[in-house]
Motif scaffolding. Structure first.
Motif, PDB file in Angstrom:
ATOM      1  N   GLU A 168     -21.282 -41.605   6.073  1.00  0.00           N
ATOM      2  CA  GLU A 168     -21.712 -42.616   7.040  1.00  0.00           C
ATOM      3  C   GLU A 168     -22.163 -42.025   8.372  1.00  0.00           C
ATOM      4  O   GLU A 168     -22.976 -42.627   9.085  1.00  0.00           O
ATOM      5  CB  GLU A 168     -20.586 -43.626   7.270  1.00  0.00           C
ATOM      6  CG  GLU A 168     -19.297 -43.038   7.810  1.00  0.00           C
ATOM      7  CD  GLU A 168     -18.171 -44.067   7.929  1.00  0.00           C
ATOM      8  OE1 GLU A 168     -18.448 -45.252   7.670  1.00  0.00           O
ATOM      9  OE2 GLU A 168     -17.045 -43.676   8.267  1.00  0.00           O
ATOM     10  N   LYS A 169     -21.666 -40.834   8.748  1.00  0.00           N
ATOM     11  CA  LYS A 169     -22.061 -40.237  10.023  1.00  0.00           C
ATOM     12  C   LYS A 169     -23.365 -39.438   9.935  1.00  0.00           C
ATOM     13  O   LYS A 169     -23.885 -39.001  10.976  1.00  0.00           O
ATOM     14  CB  LYS A 169     -20.956 -39.307  10.547  1.00  0.00           C
ATOM     15  CG  LYS A 169     -19.706 -40.012  11.051  1.00  0.00           C
ATOM     16  CD  LYS A 169     -18.762 -38.984  11.674  1.00  0.00           C
ATOM     17  CE  LYS A 169     -17.492 -39.620  12.211  1.00  0.00           C
ATOM     18  NZ  LYS A 169     -16.599 -38.609  12.821  1.00  0.00           N
TER      19      LYS A 169
ATOM     20  N   PRO B 298     -26.640 -40.064   9.467  1.00  0.00           N
ATOM     21  CA  PRO B 298     -27.820 -40.417  10.281  1.00  0.00           C
ATOM     22  C   PRO B 298     -27.668 -40.072  11.753  1.00  0.00           C
ATOM     23  O   PRO B 298     -28.593 -39.516  12.369  1.00  0.00           O
ATOM     24  CB  PRO B 298     -27.950 -41.927  10.059  1.00  0.00           C
ATOM     25  CG  PRO B 298     -27.294 -42.178   8.739  1.00  0.00           C
ATOM     26  CD  PRO B 298     -26.144 -41.223   8.691  1.00  0.00           C
ATOM     27  N   ALA B 299     -26.512 -40.395  12.338  1.00  0.00           N
ATOM     28  CA  ALA B 299     -26.313 -40.132  13.766  1.00  0.00           C
ATOM     29  C   ALA B 299     -26.261 -38.634  14.052  1.00  0.00           C
ATOM     30  O   ALA B 299     -26.828 -38.156  15.050  1.00  0.00           O
ATOM     31  CB  ALA B 299     -25.028 -40.805  14.245  1.00  0.00           C
ATOM     32  N   LEU B 300     -25.589 -37.886  13.195  1.00  0.00           N
ATOM     33  CA  LEU B 300     -25.484 -36.446  13.407  1.00  0.00           C
ATOM     34  C   LEU B 300     -26.832 -35.763  13.219  1.00  0.00           C
ATOM     35  O   LEU B 300     -27.192 -34.850  13.976  1.00  0.00           O
ATOM     36  CB  LEU B 300     -24.439 -35.844  12.466  1.00  0.00           C
ATOM     37  CG  LEU B 300     -22.986 -36.211  12.785  1.00  0.00           C
ATOM     38  CD1 LEU B 300     -22.058 -35.784  11.651  1.00  0.00           C
ATOM     39  CD2 LEU B 300     -22.550 -35.571  14.099  1.00  0.00           C
TER      40      LEU B 300
ATOM     41  N   GLU C  91     -29.680 -37.005  13.811  1.00  0.00           N
ATOM     42  CA  GLU C  91     -30.494 -37.334  14.976  1.00  0.00           C
ATOM     43  C   GLU C  91     -30.133 -36.445  16.167  1.00  0.00           C
ATOM     44  O   GLU C  91     -31.002 -36.131  16.995  1.00  0.00           O
ATOM     45  CB  GLU C  91     -30.305 -38.807  15.344  1.00  0.00           C
ATOM     46  CG  GLU C  91     -31.169 -39.302  16.472  1.00  0.00           C
ATOM     47  CD  GLU C  91     -32.649 -39.297  16.149  1.00  0.00           C
ATOM     48  OE1 GLU C  91     -33.468 -39.289  17.093  1.00  0.00           O
ATOM     49  OE2 GLU C  91     -33.008 -39.294  14.949  1.00  0.00           O
ATOM     50  N   LEU C  92     -28.874 -36.009  16.280  1.00  0.00           N
ATOM     51  CA  LEU C  92     -28.477 -35.130  17.378  1.00  0.00           C
ATOM     52  C   LEU C  92     -29.113 -33.754  17.263  1.00  0.00           C
ATOM     53  O   LEU C  92     -29.284 -33.060  18.261  1.00  0.00           O
ATOM     54  CB  LEU C  92     -26.947 -34.982  17.400  1.00  0.00           C
ATOM     55  CG  LEU C  92     -26.147 -36.186  17.888  1.00  0.00           C
ATOM     56  CD1 LEU C  92     -24.653 -35.924  17.723  1.00  0.00           C
ATOM     57  CD2 LEU C  92     -26.476 -36.516  19.346  1.00  0.00           C
TER      58      LEU C  92
ATOM     59  N   LYS D 178     -34.611 -31.399  15.155  1.00  0.00           N
ATOM     60  CA  LYS D 178     -33.896 -32.312  14.260  1.00  0.00           C
ATOM     61  C   LYS D 178     -34.681 -32.444  12.955  1.00  0.00           C
ATOM     62  O   LYS D 178     -35.880 -32.141  12.904  1.00  0.00           O
ATOM     63  CB  LYS D 178     -33.693 -33.687  14.907  1.00  0.00           C
ATOM     64  CG  LYS D 178     -34.977 -34.454  15.163  1.00  0.00           C
ATOM     65  CD  LYS D 178     -34.685 -35.817  15.795  1.00  0.00           C
ATOM     66  CE  LYS D 178     -35.975 -36.598  16.041  1.00  0.00           C
ATOM     67  NZ  LYS D 178     -35.700 -37.931  16.661  1.00  0.00           N
TER      68      LYS D 178
ATOM     69  N   ASP E 265     -34.072 -42.794   5.079  1.00  0.00           N
ATOM     70  CA  ASP E 265     -33.007 -43.773   5.294  1.00  0.00           C
ATOM     71  C   ASP E 265     -32.902 -44.780   4.148  1.00  0.00           C
ATOM     72  O   ASP E 265     -32.566 -45.945   4.362  1.00  0.00           O
ATOM     73  CB  ASP E 265     -33.210 -44.495   6.628  1.00  0.00           C
ATOM     74  CG  ASP E 265     -34.599 -45.114   6.757  1.00  0.00           C
ATOM     75  OD1 ASP E 265     -35.377 -45.045   5.790  1.00  0.00           O
ATOM     76  OD2 ASP E 265     -34.899 -45.658   7.834  1.00  0.00           O
TER      77      ASP E 265
ATOM     78  N   GLU F 170     -16.816 -31.968  14.131  1.00  0.00           N
ATOM     79  CA  GLU F 170     -16.343 -33.335  13.932  1.00  0.00           C
ATOM     80  C   GLU F 170     -14.912 -33.366  13.394  1.00  0.00           C
ATOM     81  O   GLU F 170     -14.169 -34.319  13.629  1.00  0.00           O
ATOM     82  CB  GLU F 170     -17.273 -34.072  12.967  1.00  0.00           C
ATOM     83  CG  GLU F 170     -18.621 -34.426  13.568  1.00  0.00           C
ATOM     84  CD  GLU F 170     -18.519 -35.546  14.594  1.00  0.00           C
ATOM     85  OE1 GLU F 170     -17.841 -36.566  14.310  1.00  0.00           O
ATOM     86  OE2 GLU F 170     -19.105 -35.405  15.690  1.00  0.00           O
TER      87      GLU F 170
ATOM     88  N   THR G 129     -15.657 -33.881  18.687  1.00  0.00           N
ATOM     89  CA  THR G 129     -16.934 -34.565  18.553  1.00  0.00           C
ATOM     90  C   THR G 129     -18.036 -33.536  18.694  1.00  0.00           C
ATOM     91  O   THR G 129     -18.004 -32.708  19.617  1.00  0.00           O
ATOM     92  CB  THR G 129     -17.104 -35.644  19.638  1.00  0.00           C
ATOM     93  OG1 THR G 129     -16.049 -36.595  19.523  1.00  0.00           O
ATOM     94  CG2 THR G 129     -18.450 -36.354  19.499  1.00  0.00           C
TER      95      THR G 129
END
Length: 678
Positions: free
Chosen positions: A272-273, A275-277, A279-280, A294, A299, A382, A386
């Motif tokens: 679940e993490k 996409p956000a990771l 993008e970082l 990146k 998706d 993580e 974080t």
């Protein structure tokens, strides 16, 4: 004779660099200080030997080291103009060099020369970078290492970082190294053994702490529908997507691809993490310089159809290009190098795997390995805290650094076929092998396709490692086998650009002795086989949108009516007309289709060795060993045709000089008047 200090340094570097847990390919650097004799004075002089720019620790040799005088290196401190002008110090390193030869000093040279230690290692281990990219990395450093390792806040590599680390070592005599925020580690020692021991202690201690104290599922729960597809299904989907993705990644310039469906990638994409990771983006400079800041992440769930995935990838590609262009424009100044292209270098497909791209196969593969490193870093960060990579503005400063631009300019001029992916049938021997050899020598990635897998793999191994060539089994008369071989090409190199229909055989018989089986066999292999190969390859060529070449190795017999070979000559005529038909049909896609008509190629030919030569010799009433000269004597030039002559023609036809030529047959026959094209 190699200086003992240098020998120890190279051995240490090779040990550290050969283990991916310690550092990535071409990442990090090591050094040693020691005495050598100055040939001018005959007196001992203290030198610094350090891995030069662009080298790889695992394969480092003495030629990959830069040698500098320590006294002159340290004298640079007195003329250092300050942080705003620290890039000028790289040019100053040239005035510290001892002797000629060796590698160019890298930006990290100051770190090694200014730190008061005989041996220094700077590495990029996943475990160390995980601490370095944690939001509370400084606190974690104290907790994990006590006072033996000191936290250094993020600073771009350069002279000032060397001064900072030198001061930290001086102020902390108990310390054995540092964690460099957002970047990696540095360790030192009085001996080579002590420096290596300290480096490994930092790496292993960090890894053990993460394993013992980290969260069980640092990337969160599995997203339903995003789990890895079964192996056969995901590799089939990867092959179905490969040509499209390569075309997207090659919008600005052609790229070679690499695919991996390693468990670490599939697990990350299912979580679940992810996409956000994603993008970082990555943090370590060595990572994002090869992966871009990146990746492009599809998706859609793994269960999405190929058609749905392609449509969405095209939308995301447009968005990615817009985002990257905006990133460039946010930070570029009038002194910045021009944008180097806005296409992604890493494309992630949930349930399927990771596609990575570069100017050649090695670069593409290494980019993929670096993103796997980045996944490991994110997992470790993580697990404990974080993940917090360096700021986007700092990434830009490094990606478009003038010094990085200068390094790119030093790269050798690419060969004519660099970045092109060639698929050659019947390439384990004879004409096909000569063609594969020539194309590989000109920079192409080559797939040696042959009925005999063992021979195909052996021929590929002669051309180089798997970054240069692979061997695949291909029965060109079998549609499924042809598609499997083309799919293997797409997965190995990301796409296909250049197809050579060379596989063939011949039975020399007069009409009344030619059986239906003889006729079918020759037409299946050459006429039908060329059709099947061209059809499977054309699908990928069209999807890529990059143009390409299809070459048929036909024969002068396609236009010359020789005796006792009705089946062979008829199928060669079939191939010759396929050239014309496909040139018309594929031209709108930028695909050129041409043919080559050799005379009998005796030397090195699998066909002639299998009995065809004996039959043709009997037909013409000459000894088999004289057949090559017989063919030569009946030509205008009186010269025998050998496999390399045909390979030369393929090289010219598929090179840049004949970019406007299609539907052409080139005779390579030393001049057979009866086979002149009309």
């Amino acid at each position: 004779m190699t200086n003992p200090t240098v020998a120890d340094l190279i051995a240490r570097s090779n040990r550290l660099g050969s283990d991916p847990r310690n550092t990535n390919y071409a990442g990090g650097n090591t050094s040693a200080k020691g005495a050598d004799i100055d040939p001018v004075t005959g007196e001992p002089v203290e030198l610094l030997w350090v891995k030069g720019s662009g080298g790889d620790l695992g394969t480092l040799t003495e030629k990959g080291l830069a040698a500098l005088r320590v006294d002159r290196m340290r004298a640079l401190v007195d003329v250092y103009p300050g942080l705003d002008r620290e890039d000028e110090m790289v040019a100053a390193f040239d005035y510290c060099l001892h002797g000629k030869g060796g590698a160019a000093p890298s930006i990290d040279t100051a770190m090694h020369g200014l730190v008061d230690a005989a041996h220094v290692d700077h590495l990029h281990p996943d475990s160390g970078i995980a601490i370095a990219t944690s939001a509370d990395g400084e606190e974690l450093t104290r907790k994990i290492f006590g006072d033996r390792v000191v936290w250094v806040p993020w600073r771009r590599p350069g002279f000032q970082l060397g001064l900072d680390i030198a001061e930290i070592k001086k102020a902390n005599p108990q310390a054995v190294g540092t964690i460099l925020g957002g970047h990696g580690i540095t360790a030192w020692g009085d001996t080579s053994e002590e420096s290596e021991r300290n480096s490994l202690w930092i790496i292993e201690t960090a890894a053990a702490y993460i394993a013992e104290n980290g969260a069980a599922e640092p990337f969160g729960r599995v997203r339903p529908g995003f789990e890895a597809l079964p192996e056969a299904e995901r590799r089939a989907k990867a092959a179905a997507l490969a040509a499209t993705i390569r075309g997207l990644a090659s919008h600005d310039r052609p790229q070679v691809g690499h695919f991996t469906d390693a468990d670490v990638v599939l697990d990350f994409l299912a979580r679940e993490k992810a996409p956000a990771l994603a993008e970082l983006g990555t943090s370590c400079p060595d990572h994002f310089l090869r992966t871009k800041v990146k990746p492009l992440l599809l998706d859609l769930p793994a269960t999405a159809s190929v058609e749905e995935s392609i449509a969405r990838l095209k939308e995301l590609h447009e968005q990615y290009r817009a985002d990257y262009t905006a990133y460039y424009e946010r930070y570029a100044t009038e002194d910045s190098p021009a944008i180097r292209g806005a296409d992604p270098l890493i494309v992630l497909v949930p349930g399927v795997g990771q596609f990575s791209y570069g100017a050649n196969k090695q670069t593409a593969r290494v980019a993929g390995e670096f993103y796997v490193n980045a996944i490991n870093v994110m997992r470790g960060a993580e697990a404990l805290s974080t993940y917090r990579p360096i700021p986007e503005s700092e990434k830009f400063r490094i990606e478009y650094w003038a010094l990085e631009e200068a390094k790119l300019r030093r790269l050798p001029k690419p060969k004519t076929h660099q970045g092109r992916i060639a698929f050659v049938t019947g390439a384990a021997s004879g004409i096909g092998k000569a063609i594969a050899t020539r194309l590989a020598a000109e920079g192409a990635c080559v797939v040696v396709a042959d009925l005999d897998l063992e021979k195909a793999q052996a021929a590929a191994a002669e051309l180089g490692d798997a970054d240069v060539a692979i061997g695949v089994a291909a029965n060109v008369a079998d549609a499924d086998g042809v598609q499997a071989a083309v799919d293997a090409t797409l997965l190995a190199f990301g796409g296909i650009d250049l197809v050579v229909n060379n596989a063939g055989l011949s039975l020399s018989k007069p009409l009344l002795e030619t059986t239906e089986k003889d006729w079918d066999l020759q037409h299946d292999v050459m006429a039908k086989g060329s059709f099947l190969v061209s059809k499977a390859a054309a699908k990928a060529l069209v999807e890529q949108g990059l143009g390409g070449d299809v070459v048929y190795i036909s024969s002068k017999n396609s236009v010359f009516a020789g005796p006792n070979n009705v089946a062979y000559s008829a199928t060669k005529a079939d191939q010759a007309h396929q050239v014309r038909l496909l040139a018309v049909e594929l031209g709108e896609h930028g695909v050129r289709v041409n043919g080559i008509n050799p005379d009998g190629v005796v030397r090195g030919s699998g066909i002639f060795a299998s009995g065809w030569g004996a039959n043709r010799a009997a037909t013409y009433g000459v000894k088999e060993e004289d057949l090559g000269q017989f063919y030569a004597n009946r030509t205008i030039l009186k010269r025998e045709v050998v496999p390399e002559n045909v390979a030369d023609a393929v090289y010219v036809l598929t090179g840049p000089e004949l970019s406007r030529t299609t539907g052409l047959h080139i005779p390579v026959d030393s001049g057979v008047a009866a086979a002149f094209l009309r």
